[in-house]
Design a protein around this motif. Structure first.
Motif, PDB file in Angstrom:
ATOM      1  N   LEU A  98     -17.366  16.368  -4.519  1.00  0.00           N
ATOM      2  CA  LEU A  98     -17.547  15.384  -5.586  1.00  0.00           C
ATOM      3  C   LEU A  98     -18.237  14.103  -5.128  1.00  0.00           C
ATOM      4  O   LEU A  98     -18.733  13.338  -5.962  1.00  0.00           O
ATOM      5  CB  LEU A  98     -16.191  15.050  -6.213  1.00  0.00           C
ATOM      6  N   ILE A  99     -18.254  13.856  -3.810  1.00  0.00           N
ATOM      7  CA  ILE A  99     -18.955  12.674  -3.274  1.00  0.00           C
ATOM      8  C   ILE A  99     -19.943  13.169  -2.223  1.00  0.00           C
ATOM      9  O   ILE A  99     -19.664  13.127  -1.009  1.00  0.00           O
ATOM     10  CB  ILE A  99     -17.972  11.648  -2.661  1.00  0.00           C
ATOM     11  N   PRO A 100     -21.086  13.680  -2.647  1.00  0.00           N
ATOM     12  CA  PRO A 100     -22.044  14.251  -1.699  1.00  0.00           C
ATOM     13  C   PRO A 100     -22.419  13.260  -0.592  1.00  0.00           C
ATOM     14  O   PRO A 100     -22.643  12.080  -0.857  1.00  0.00           O
ATOM     15  CB  PRO A 100     -23.260  14.569  -2.579  1.00  0.00           C
ATOM     16  N   GLY A 101     -22.433  13.769   0.631  1.00  0.00           N
ATOM     17  CA  GLY A 101     -22.815  12.939   1.765  1.00  0.00           C
ATOM     18  C   GLY A 101     -21.671  12.241   2.447  1.00  0.00           C
ATOM     19  O   GLY A 101     -21.856  11.621   3.501  1.00  0.00           O
ATOM     20  N   ILE A 102     -20.462  12.312   1.896  1.00  0.00           N
ATOM     21  CA  ILE A 102     -19.314  11.700   2.549  1.00  0.00           C
ATOM     22  C   ILE A 102     -18.902  12.562   3.740  1.00  0.00           C
ATOM     23  O   ILE A 102     -19.096  13.785   3.736  1.00  0.00           O
ATOM     24  CB  ILE A 102     -18.146  11.506   1.564  1.00  0.00           C
ATOM     25  N   GLU A 103     -18.364  11.940   4.780  1.00  0.00           N
ATOM     26  CA  GLU A 103     -17.883  12.657   5.952  1.00  0.00           C
ATOM     27  C   GLU A 103     -16.361  12.708   5.903  1.00  0.00           C
ATOM     28  O   GLU A 103     -15.715  11.659   5.804  1.00  0.00           O
ATOM     29  CB  GLU A 103     -18.340  11.961   7.234  1.00  0.00           C
ATOM     30  N   VAL A 104     -15.809  13.903   5.961  1.00  0.00           N
ATOM     31  CA  VAL A 104     -14.359  14.062   5.888  1.00  0.00           C
ATOM     32  C   VAL A 104     -13.844  14.730   7.153  1.00  0.00           C
ATOM     33  O   VAL A 104     -14.480  15.625   7.714  1.00  0.00           O
ATOM     34  CB  VAL A 104     -13.933  14.881   4.645  1.00  0.00           C
ATOM     35  N   ARG A 105     -12.684  14.255   7.596  1.00  0.00           N
ATOM     36  CA  ARG A 105     -11.967  14.873   8.710  1.00  0.00           C
ATOM     37  C   ARG A 105     -10.498  14.956   8.318  1.00  0.00           C
ATOM     38  O   ARG A 105     -10.013  14.146   7.518  1.00  0.00           O
ATOM     39  CB  ARG A 105     -12.104  14.033   9.997  1.00  0.00           C
ATOM     40  N   GLY A 106      -9.796  15.907   8.926  1.00  0.00           N
ATOM     41  CA  GLY A 106      -8.386  16.052   8.625  1.00  0.00           C
ATOM     42  C   GLY A 106      -7.581  16.462   9.838  1.00  0.00           C
ATOM     43  O   GLY A 106      -8.094  17.144  10.735  1.00  0.00           O
ATOM     44  N   VAL A 107      -6.335  16.024   9.870  1.00  0.00           N
ATOM     45  CA  VAL A 107      -5.399  16.453  10.913  1.00  0.00           C
ATOM     46  C   VAL A 107      -4.107  16.910  10.245  1.00  0.00           C
ATOM     47  O   VAL A 107      -3.723  16.407   9.191  1.00  0.00           O
ATOM     48  CB  VAL A 107      -5.088  15.334  11.938  1.00  0.00           C
TER      49      VAL A 107
END
Length: 223
Positions: A99-108
């Motif tokens: 939904l937010i093209p170009g955003i960088e996401v990381r998860g733990v």
């Protein structure tokens, strides 16, 4: 983080709510169920409902209504970096990236099972780690989000998790935690809870945030 942070605000207002029979659940849950749930393995995510979710699979109806709220509140845009602490299988990250093209996401997530079974497009973006020891440099994310996660730690570790979120967040943060406002809500919470080790009155949480040095936004989970 910016001066506008530190609000009690329900950024999950658009998250679909399900009907819950809290009293019935409290009567059927045993300490053995809670011990199994706290392993955060297959039994918790994809086992019997007595131990957790009873099947944890992707459904766009949950996070797609919430992402625009996060986007508006934090001013999220392409190029921003967002960390999801307690990401489970990465469903919220998946919807945010879509939904937010170009955003960088990381998860733990503390669960190796959840990380190993993450939604396919997020598998390169997630890793096993505990909220109280985030494996990232200072101020390496614009925004950190942690939904119903840090309360699963004992109180001292919960404080460290808040400090860690503060450390890695550059612009803002949002956490939700198990809380109550009166004794009836406390009773219902204790009956409902499977995994939380730190549950407080909402006002006590606010004082706890201050002692931990957490200046981000926050809200409550109350069944």
């Amino acid at each position: 983080m910016s001066e506008r942070m530190g609000q009690e605000i329900d950024l999950l207002a658009n998250y679909p709510r399900t009907r819950r029979n809290v009293d019935e659940r409290g009567q059927t849950k045993t300490e053995a169920d809670r011990a199994l749930a706290r392993q955060f393995g297959k039994d918790f995510f994809d086992g019997d409902r007595a131990h957790g979710y009873g099947g944890f699979s992707y459904n766009p109806r949950f996070w797609t209504p919430v992402i625009p709220t996060f986007q508006s509140h934090f001013g999220l845009k392409a190029g921003d970096r967002v960390l999801d602490v307690g990401c489970a299988k990465g469903f919220m990250m998946h919807d945010m990236a879509a939904l937010i093209p170009g955003i960088e996401v990381r998860g733990v997530d503390v669960s190796a099972y959840a990380i190993e079974n993450a939604i396919e497009d997020m598998r390169d973006h997630v890793q096993v780690a505990s909220a109280d020891s985030l494996p990232f440099p200072d101020k390496s994310f614009d925004v950190v989000i942690s939904v119903n996660t840090i309360h699963n730690l004992a109180e001292a570790d919960c404080a460290r998790a808040l400090a860690e979120i503060e450390r890695v967040a550059r612009r803002g943060a949002f956490v939700t935690v198990d809380a109550y406002f009166d004794e009836e809500q406390r009773r219902r919470m204790e009956a409902w809870n499977l995994t939380a080790l730190t549950i407080k009155h909402a006002e006590d949480w606010k004082a706890f945030f201050a002692r931990a040095g957490y200046t981000g936004d926050y809200y409550w989970f109350i069944p």
